[in-house]
Write a protein that holds these residues in place. Structure first.
Motif, PDB file in Angstrom:
ATOM      1  N   ARG A   1      -0.188   0.726  -4.016  1.00  0.00           N
ATOM      2  CA  ARG A   1       1.432   0.340  -4.481  1.00  0.00           C
ATOM      3  C   ARG A   1       1.709  -0.702  -3.906  1.00  0.00           C
ATOM      4  NH1 ARG A   1       4.066   3.020  -8.614  1.00  0.00           N
ATOM      5  NH2 ARG A   1       3.987   5.102  -8.513  1.00  0.00           N
ATOM      6  N   GLN A   2       2.054  -1.628  -4.783  1.00  0.00           N
ATOM      7  CA  GLN A   2       2.703  -3.106  -4.528  1.00  0.00           C
ATOM      8  C   GLN A   2       3.923  -3.002  -4.989  1.00  0.00           C
ATOM      9  OE1 GLN A   2      -0.593  -5.231  -5.670  1.00  0.00           O
ATOM     10  NE2 GLN A   2      -1.115  -5.835  -3.558  1.00  0.00           N
ATOM     11  N   VAL A   3       5.040  -3.872  -4.457  1.00  0.00           N
ATOM     12  CA  VAL A   3       6.484  -3.691  -5.296  1.00  0.00           C
ATOM     13  C   VAL A   3       6.241  -4.529  -6.495  1.00  0.00           C
ATOM     14  CG1 VAL A   3       8.592  -5.133  -4.981  1.00  0.00           C
ATOM     15  CG2 VAL A   3       7.617  -3.892  -3.236  1.00  0.00           C
TER      16      VAL A   3
ATOM     17  N   GLY B   1      -2.603  -1.121   2.723  1.00  0.00           N
ATOM     18  CA  GLY B   1      -2.327  -1.523   4.239  1.00  0.00           C
ATOM     19  C   GLY B   1      -1.204  -0.624   4.813  1.00  0.00           C
ATOM     20  N   LEU B   2      -0.159  -0.482   4.043  1.00  0.00           N
ATOM     21  CA  LEU B   2       0.948   0.269   4.573  1.00  0.00           C
ATOM     22  C   LEU B   2       0.435   2.066   4.239  1.00  0.00           C
ATOM     23  CD1 LEU B   2       4.304  -1.232   2.946  1.00  0.00           C
ATOM     24  CD2 LEU B   2       3.525  -0.862   5.323  1.00  0.00           C
ATOM     25  N   THR B   3      -0.440   2.479   3.379  1.00  0.00           N
ATOM     26  CA  THR B   3      -1.005   3.825   3.134  1.00  0.00           C
ATOM     27  C   THR B   3      -1.565   4.243   4.448  1.00  0.00           C
ATOM     28  OG1 THR B   3      -1.074   3.386   0.910  1.00  0.00           O
ATOM     29  CG2 THR B   3      -1.994   5.388   1.426  1.00  0.00           C
TER      30      THR B   3
ATOM     31  N   ASN C   1       1.212  -9.293   9.485  1.00  0.00           N
ATOM     32  CA  ASN C   1       0.586  -9.848   8.207  1.00  0.00           C
ATOM     33  C   ASN C   1       1.295  -9.851   7.158  1.00  0.00           C
ATOM     34  OD1 ASN C   1      -1.936 -10.940   8.671  1.00  0.00           O
ATOM     35  ND2 ASN C   1      -2.877  -8.966   8.885  1.00  0.00           N
ATOM     36  N   ASN C   2       1.974  -8.392   6.763  1.00  0.00           N
ATOM     37  CA  ASN C   2       2.657  -8.504   5.464  1.00  0.00           C
ATOM     38  C   ASN C   2       4.113  -9.190   5.791  1.00  0.00           C
ATOM     39  OD1 ASN C   2       1.184  -6.874   4.115  1.00  0.00           O
ATOM     40  ND2 ASN C   2       2.275  -4.724   4.562  1.00  0.00           N
ATOM     41  N   ALA C   3       4.636  -9.218   6.933  1.00  0.00           N
ATOM     42  CA  ALA C   3       5.980  -9.764   7.453  1.00  0.00           C
ATOM     43  C   ALA C   3       5.675 -11.494   7.186  1.00  0.00           C
ATOM     44  CB  ALA C   3       6.276  -9.805   8.790  1.00  0.00           C
ATOM     45  N   ILE C   4       4.568 -11.884   7.589  1.00  0.00           N
ATOM     46  CA  ILE C   4       4.222 -13.286   7.463  1.00  0.00           C
ATOM     47  C   ILE C   4       3.969 -13.857   6.119  1.00  0.00           C
ATOM     48  CG2 ILE C   4       2.802 -15.163   8.162  1.00  0.00           C
ATOM     49  CD1 ILE C   4       2.550 -13.616  10.960  1.00  0.00           C
ATOM     50  N   LYS C   5       3.056 -12.860   5.260  1.00  0.00           N
ATOM     51  CA  LYS C   5       2.958 -12.961   4.090  1.00  0.00           C
ATOM     52  C   LYS C   5       4.015 -13.212   3.006  1.00  0.00           C
ATOM     53  CE  LYS C   5       0.438  -9.759   1.854  1.00  0.00           C
ATOM     54  NZ  LYS C   5      -0.791  -8.926   1.481  1.00  0.00           N
ATOM     55  N   PHE C   6       4.998 -12.212   3.206  1.00  0.00           N
ATOM     56  CA  PHE C   6       6.201 -12.096   2.386  1.00  0.00           C
ATOM     57  C   PHE C   6       7.436 -12.950   2.849  1.00  0.00           C
ATOM     58  CE2 PHE C   6       3.521  -8.188   1.376  1.00  0.00           C
ATOM     59  CZ  PHE C   6       3.423  -8.557   0.124  1.00  0.00           C
TER      60      PHE C   6
ATOM     61  N   GLU D   1      10.448  -7.509  11.962  1.00  0.00           N
ATOM     62  CA  GLU D   1      11.665  -7.880  11.159  1.00  0.00           C
ATOM     63  C   GLU D   1      11.194  -9.238  10.587  1.00  0.00           C
ATOM     64  OE1 GLU D   1      15.107  -8.078  13.420  1.00  0.00           O
ATOM     65  OE2 GLU D   1      16.244  -8.702  11.645  1.00  0.00           O
ATOM     66  N   ASP D   2      11.222  -9.353   9.274  1.00  0.00           N
ATOM     67  CA  ASP D   2      11.391 -10.632   8.774  1.00  0.00           C
ATOM     68  C   ASP D   2      12.708 -11.048   7.962  1.00  0.00           C
ATOM     69  OD1 ASP D   2      11.098  -9.972   5.969  1.00  0.00           O
ATOM     70  OD2 ASP D   2       8.983  -8.978   6.637  1.00  0.00           O
ATOM     71  N   THR D   3      12.318 -12.227   7.585  1.00  0.00           N
ATOM     72  CA  THR D   3      13.569 -12.851   6.752  1.00  0.00           C
ATOM     73  C   THR D   3      13.064 -13.042   5.345  1.00  0.00           C
ATOM     74  OG1 THR D   3      13.297 -14.897   7.535  1.00  0.00           O
ATOM     75  CG2 THR D   3      15.211 -13.621   8.589  1.00  0.00           C
TER      76      THR D   3
HETATM   77  P1  ADP Z   1      -0.864  -5.411   0.503  1.00  0.00           P
HETATM   78  O1  ADP Z   1      -2.300  -5.335   1.054  1.00  0.00           O
HETATM   79  O2  ADP Z   1      -0.851  -5.584  -0.731  1.00  0.00           O
HETATM   80  O3  ADP Z   1       0.219  -6.258   1.468  1.00  0.00           O
HETATM   81  P2  ADP Z   1       0.410  -3.133   1.717  1.00  0.00           P
HETATM   82  O4  ADP Z   1       0.223  -1.721   1.649  1.00  0.00           O
HETATM   83  O5  ADP Z   1       0.156  -3.525   3.083  1.00  0.00           O
HETATM   84  O6  ADP Z   1      -0.479  -3.944   0.739  1.00  0.00           O
HETATM   85  O7  ADP Z   1       1.754  -3.250   1.388  1.00  0.00           O
HETATM   86  C1  ADP Z   1       2.135  -3.050   0.015  1.00  0.00           C
HETATM   87  C2  ADP Z   1       3.140  -3.998  -0.526  1.00  0.00           C
HETATM   88  O8  ADP Z   1       4.436  -3.626   0.338  1.00  0.00           O
HETATM   89  C3  ADP Z   1       3.016  -5.266  -0.546  1.00  0.00           C
HETATM   90  O9  ADP Z   1       2.174  -5.664  -1.617  1.00  0.00           O
HETATM   91  C4  ADP Z   1       4.368  -5.657  -0.814  1.00  0.00           C
HETATM   92  O10 ADP Z   1       4.762  -5.839  -2.098  1.00  0.00           O
HETATM   93  C5  ADP Z   1       5.363  -4.828  -0.002  1.00  0.00           C
HETATM   94  N1  ADP Z   1       5.440  -5.229   1.539  1.00  0.00           N
HETATM   95  C6  ADP Z   1       4.901  -4.863   2.428  1.00  0.00           C
HETATM   96  N2  ADP Z   1       5.508  -5.576   3.622  1.00  0.00           N
HETATM   97  C7  ADP Z   1       6.365  -6.336   3.225  1.00  0.00           C
HETATM   98  C8  ADP Z   1       7.360  -7.255   3.645  1.00  0.00           C
HETATM   99  N3  ADP Z   1       7.395  -7.434   5.269  1.00  0.00           N
HETATM  100  N4  ADP Z   1       8.155  -7.844   3.008  1.00  0.00           N
HETATM  101  C9  ADP Z   1       8.250  -7.836   1.675  1.00  0.00           C
HETATM  102  N5  ADP Z   1       7.196  -6.822   1.013  1.00  0.00           N
HETATM  103  C10 ADP Z   1       6.362  -6.031   1.573  1.00  0.00           C
END
Ligand code: ADP
Length: 740
Positions: free
Chosen positions: A682-684, A698-700, A635-640, A663-665
């Motif tokens: 936390r979000q970037v 998600g990542l936590t 989900n994150n890979a596609i989202k970002f 892996e994503d680009t």
């Molecule tokens: P969210 O629900 O905000 O995605 P996550 O815990 O999954 O929460 O991810 C935390 C943050 O990590 C994201 O908000 C994003 O800033 C960064 N992130 C996660 N996966 C990626 C990725 N594949 N590419 C770039 N940034 C990512």
């Protein structure tokens, strides 16, 4: 008779020699000349004093002493006129000296006492001591021994204090004489021995000679003849060194008559030797008459009558030459007795009459008594019994009075001795008390010093203790400061963390309300459109998809919140089941291709990398949680990622772990954010998050789940260049159940 001669010899020991001085007139002239050339009155006073003193020395005549007295009185008058205290002190002493020489003792005493007063005013203790010493001498001459010793002691105290050895020795010598006079021979010897040591130390030969002389006399009196002879020899040697012929002659005479009483040859030769010296240096000395009498007496005893007569005549000659009445009376007495004994009664009577006359005039009782006895005897021999009786009665009366006087003198001497002893005891007591007082002071001083030292020691110890305490305190303070600093740092970190958590929670709440409201609004809106009868069925289908989609999103959010709550409450459990891994991966591929389509991410190519897939892909894993992790990463890979690809797959590592990767680009993650993104909420980039959506859990959740499954999750990413998320799970064929 012998006794008489001996007494005479001793008495004449200290006779002065009358030396003719410069004439009084010439002295008065020269004084006037000097005074004329003297500018100030004070200087004039001192000139008077100097002139007076020059006349007031031993061996001068009465007229010189009178002249000296006159000069001194003139000086004193001037000193009193100009109120010159020093001058008054000096001149009172000089006048005292003059009266002393003139035998006017009471006047001398009065002036010495006045001098002491003036010395006192000047604060001149040496001047005081000199007058005390002179007073001592006068009182001694007056046989007032108690006063004499008192004054000597006053002088002694001062000179000892001044450490004036010379003068101290002088007083010692005076005290020796005093003891000799009162017959305290043992004491006299003791003082003399001390004095002689002092005299030797100060190299005072005059005093040494005198003291040797005294020691000789004392030893004679004590019957220690050998010692007496030794001291006489020493005295002679001193006189010789000093060139004092008169003293040498006197000592010789004394020696002859005290040491060699039993040795007539020696006695005669020494006496003659002494006489020869006197003849050459002092032919008019009264002692010479006594010496000749002595020789005559000695020769008569040796039956050398002619020679004896010659010496008696010489003795009379010398007595007349000296002009001393006592000597003349004595010479008549001795020669009178000689003539009586040799039968020349006429000459004997004449001589004894002369002796009697002079002695009566001069109140010389001893001589008079002897003369009367002699005259009585002569008249008796002649048969003039009446005359003889008269003489002998007179003699008897006089003799009685002499005996009485002797007795009185003896009694007085005894009382003086008693007083003296008492005084000595008092002196010793005083000295003892002085010493005790000094010792007491010394003890106090020692105590004070000890106390001071103790105080210093205590201060030193206290200082050391204080320094140590200070050091400890400093150390403690430093430690404390360090501790405070550390704690402050920790608190700051905690505070920062708390603030950050607070900030994140606020952001999360804002975020979550947005994330919930967006799909909810869509659901409510599109449900209204669906109910609209006018829309086509195709459109309705589309709307129903949107509503479904949004509902799934809502369910997802709620799922994530529930999961994180469970994880935090440690209630999340893992239930491994056997699954076919490759199938799950393919399922994911299918699912996410649809997801890409529905999310309008058609520029992304989804790649399932099955190059390392296991043939035997049957593993035990909690399939729901495993899928949840891989879903999250995809989900994150596609989202970002906007375009490029998303590649995923797995492989078996050497450690028997299954390593999955996505892996994503996409946009990538800055390196400093690699760890942070795994923390809650936390979000970037919070600012841009609205654009990408998500609530930061998600990542936590993924990390916790991976760990629960026995693996790890990591990221490798570069900003703007894509990311690779990897996680491992143990490759297992058995059921693993774990609750954390
Ligand atoms: P969210 O629900 O905000 O995605 P996550 O815990 O999954 O929460 O991810 C935390 C943050 O990590 C994201 O908000 C994003 O800033 C960064 N992130 C996660 N996966 C990626 C990725 N594949 N590419 C770039 N940034 C990512």
């Amino acid at each position: 008779m012998n006794r008489l001669i001996f007494i005479l010899a001793i008495n004449t020991l200290f006779y002065t020699v009358q030396v003719s001085a410069a004439t009084v007139t010439s002295l008065t002239d020269s004084l006037e000349n000097v005074l004329k050339n003297t500018a100030t009155d004070t200087a004039k006073v001192m000139v008077y004093n100097r002139f007076a003193r020059s006349l007031l020395t031993d061996n001068r005549q009465a007229q010189d002493y009178n002249q000296g007295l006159q000069f001194a009185q003139q000086g004193l008058a001037l000193a009193q006129q100009i109120r010159f205290t020093k001058g008054e002190a000096e001149l009172h002493r000089t006048i005292g000296n003059a009266y002393n020489f003139l035998m006017e003792n009471e006047k001398a005493i009065s002036h010495y006492e006045q001098a002491i007063e003036f010395c006192d005013r000047l604060g001149d203790i040496d001047c005081k001591a000199l007058n005390y010493y002179n007073l001592g001498l006068i009182y001694r001459n007056m046989t007032r021994y108690y006063y004499a010793i008192h004054n000597f002691q006053m002088a002694l105290a001062i000179w000892i204090q001044m450490e004036n050895m010379e003068r101290t020795t002088l007083v010692y010598t005076a005290i020796v004489r005093l003891h000799m006079v009162i017959g305290e021979n043992e004491l006299a010897k003791k003082w003399a021995l001390e004095a002689v040591e002092m005299a030797i130390e100060t190299e005072n030969k005059v005093l040494m000679a005198q003291l040797y002389e005294h020691l000789a006399s004392i030893n004679v009196r004590l019957g220690i003849i050998s010692e007496a002879e030794e001291y006489f020899q020493k005295a002679l040697q001193m006189h010789e060194e000093l060139g004092e012929q008169r003293s040498y002659a006197i000592t010789l005479h004394n020696m002859a008559n005290s040491i060699y009483v039993e040795n007539p040859e020696k006695r005669l030769s020494l006496t003659k030797q002494s006489a020869a010296i006197f003849e050459s240096v002092l032919p008019a000395h009264p002692l010479l008459s006594s010496i000749y009498s002595n020789i005559a007496q000695f020769l008569y005893n040796q039956n050398q009558t002619d020679s004896a007569r010659f010496y008696f005549e010489r003795s009379l000659e010398k007595a007349y030459l000296s002009g001393n009445p006592q000597s003349i009376a004595q010479a008549y007495l001795y020669s009178g007795y000689f003539f009586k004994n040799t039968g020349d009664l006429n000459r004997a009577e004449r001589h004894l009459n002369q002796a009697n006359e002079i002695a009566t005039r001069r109140n010389l009782t001893q001589i008079r008594s002897s003369a009367l006895q002699g005259l009585g005897n002569i008249n008796q021999q002649r048969g003039n019994f009446e005359a003889s009786l008269i003489y002998l009665l007179s003699y008897q009366n006089l003799h009685d009075s002499i005996v009485r006087e002797d007795n009185i003198r003896n009694i007085r001497m005894l009382s003086v001795q008693h007083e003296f002893e008492r005084d000595q005891i008092a002196m010793r007591e005083e000295a003892r008390m002085e010493i005790e007082k000094k010792q007491q002071t010394l003890r106090y001083q020692q105590i004070v010093i000890a106390l001071v030292l103790f105080a210093l020691l205590l201060t030193a110890v206290l200082m050391i203790v204080i320094v140590r305490i200070n050091r400890e305190l400093n150390k403690f303070k430093n430690n404390l400061e360090e501790m405070v600093e550390t704690k402050t740092r920790e608190l700051t970190v905690s505070k920062e963390k708390a603030e950050e958590a607070n900030r994140l929670k606020s952001a999360f709440l804002a975020n979550i309300s947005h994330e919930i409201r967006t799909p909810l609004n869509a659901i409510v809106g599109f449900l209204q459109f669906i109910n609209d009868v006018k829309i086509s069925s195709a459109r309705r289908e589309e709307y129903i998809d949107i509503v479904n989609n949004c509902s799934r999103q809502l369910v997802n959010i709620i799922d994530e919140i529930v999961d994180i709550s469970k994880i935090e409450a440690k209630q999340m459990s893992i239930n491994p089941v056997q699954v076919q891994l490759n199938e799950i991966m393919k399922e994911m591929q299918t699912l996410y291709e649809v997801h890409i389509q529905t999310n309008n991410k058609k520029q992304i190519e989804l790649i399932l990398d099955d190059g390392c897939f296991l043939e035997n892909d049957s593993i035990y894993v909690d399939s729901q949680r495993f899928k949840q992790v891989i879903n999250n990463l995809l989900n994150n890979a596609i989202k970002f990622t906007e375009k490029g690809y998303v590649r995923f797959g797995y492989m078996l590592t050497d450690n028997n772990l299954l390593e999955f990767f996505v892996e994503d680009t996409g946009i990538g993650i800055p390196e400093d954010q690699h760890e942070i993104i795994f923390e809650q909420f936390r979000q970037v980039d919070l600012g841009n998050n609205r654009f990408y959506g998500g609530i930061g859990l998600g990542l936590t959740i993924s990390r916790s789940l991976t760990q629960l499954m026995g693996g790890e999750i990591t990221v490798k990413s570069t900003k703007g260049a894509g990311s690779v998320f990897s996680f491992t799970i143990p490759y297992k064929n058995e059921v693993v159940s774990q609750i954390i």
